[in-house]
Design an enzyme around this catalytic site. Structure first.
Site, PDB file in Angstrom:
ATOM      1  CG  HIS A 137      43.604  26.945   1.729  1.00 32.56           C
ATOM      2  ND1 HIS A 137      42.418  26.249   1.647  1.00 32.56           N
ATOM      3  CD2 HIS A 137      43.728  27.317   3.027  1.00 32.56           C
ATOM      4  CE1 HIS A 137      41.861  26.207   2.852  1.00 32.56           C
ATOM      5  NE2 HIS A 137      42.633  26.847   3.697  1.00 32.56           N
TER       6      HIS A 137
ATOM      7  NE  ARG B  53      40.561  22.145   8.057  1.00 34.90           N
ATOM      8  CZ  ARG B  53      41.129  21.996   6.869  1.00 34.90           C
ATOM      9  NH1 ARG B  53      41.178  23.003   6.044  1.00 34.90           N
ATOM     10  NH2 ARG B  53      41.661  20.850   6.507  1.00 34.90           N
TER      11      ARG B  53
ATOM     12  CG  HIS C 157      45.133  23.889   6.258  1.00 34.36           C
ATOM     13  ND1 HIS C 157      44.578  24.028   7.509  1.00 34.36           N
ATOM     14  CD2 HIS C 157      44.430  24.728   5.447  1.00 34.36           C
ATOM     15  CE1 HIS C 157      43.588  24.897   7.454  1.00 34.36           C
ATOM     16  NE2 HIS C 157      43.476  25.352   6.211  1.00 34.36           N
TER      17      HIS C 157
ATOM     18  CE1 TYR D  77      40.290  27.457   9.756  1.00 31.71           C
ATOM     19  CE2 TYR D  77      42.634  27.451   9.287  1.00 31.71           C
ATOM     20  CZ  TYR D  77      41.335  27.264   8.876  1.00 31.71           C
ATOM     21  OH  TYR D  77      41.082  26.872   7.592  1.00 31.71           O
TER      22      TYR D  77
ATOM     23  CE1 TYR E 124      43.495  30.814   5.333  1.00 30.16           C
ATOM     24  CE2 TYR E 124      42.406  30.239   7.390  1.00 30.16           C
ATOM     25  CZ  TYR E 124      43.072  29.862   6.242  1.00 30.16           C
ATOM     26  OH  TYR E 124      43.306  28.538   6.003  1.00 30.16           O
TER      27      TYR E 124
HETATM   28 FE   LIG Z   1      42.201  26.960   5.746  1.00 28.67          FE
END
Ligand SMILES: [Fe+2]
Length: 215
Positions: free
Chosen positions: A152, A147, A150, A139, A100
């Site tokens: 958000h 995870r 996905h 990640y 991110y």
């Molecule tokens: Fe996330």
């Protein structure tokens, strides 16, 4: 440094928001509405000029984002299936390598200077929304938890309960072991995992409808 999954869940560090999820949203999950999910720690905080529907390119730059480009297409509807237009669909995700663009992301995976990472789009007349992005990378969220890919979402419109949720991709082995997704029951999962609906210009298209509750 990564924390154990139990500690992360206990502290609500996934988003710091576990105790603050809207009560109404919680009450209405499991009744056919798209289930809420934690915001997570990486809601964008770095200002950017380009929030448009194409996350694979940043205005003013020549490059394109790394990774598999995909189209996400869906509709915002109410519980009766009626389209809800003029909904703000605020979305953010990791890049193709699972990173991110957020100062608190400790993942050593590289940033992608050409990946927009964050977009805000509106639903149209038929409740439809659409964006082009990259398949997000997996990640590490804790020392024993990876995870799955996905995206958000924060979905809002006056008169409806704001929904913070996450969308998953089908046929991802990590979906079954994800500490968040595995807490959902079968019908909730069906509302959170997109469906592959074909191809467009050589790109995979995923369909994801979101069912919003009225206030
Ligand atoms: Fe996330």
């Amino acid at each position: 440094m990564f924390f154990s999954r139990r500690k992360v869940l206990k502290l609500g560090m996934i988003g710091g928001l576990l105790p603050f999820l809207g009560l109404k949203a919680c009450m209405k999950s499991g009744e056919g509405y798209t289930p809420p999910e934690v915001e997570g720690p990486f809601y964008p905080v770095v200002a950017q000029k380009d929030w448009d529907f194409d996350l694979t390119k940043i205005e003013g730059l020549d490059g394109i984002a790394e990774g598999a480009h995909v189209i996400i297409s869906g509709r915002i509807i109410d519980i009766k299936g009626n389209p809800v237009e003029g909904v703000t669909v605020d979305l953010w995700q990791a890049n193709a390598k699972g990173r991110y663009r957020h100062p608190h992301d400790e993942n050593p995976a590289p940033l992608d200077p050409n990946f927009q990472g964050w977009a805000i789009v509106q639903s149209g007349e038929n409740g439809g929304f659409r964006f082009k992005t990259v398949m997000p990378g997996k990640y590490p969220a804790a020392d024993d938890w990876v995870r799955p890919p996905h995206i958000h979402f924060k979905i809002s419109k006056k008169g409806y309960i704001e929904l913070t949720t996450q969308m998953y991709f089908p046929d991802q082995a990590l979906n079954d072991s994800d500490a968040l997704l595995k807490r959902k029951n079968t019908s909730e999962r069906a509302l959170m995992v997109a469906k592959k609906s074909g191809q467009e210009d050589g790109l995979d298209v995923f369909e994801h409808n979101i069912i919003l509750a009225k206030v």
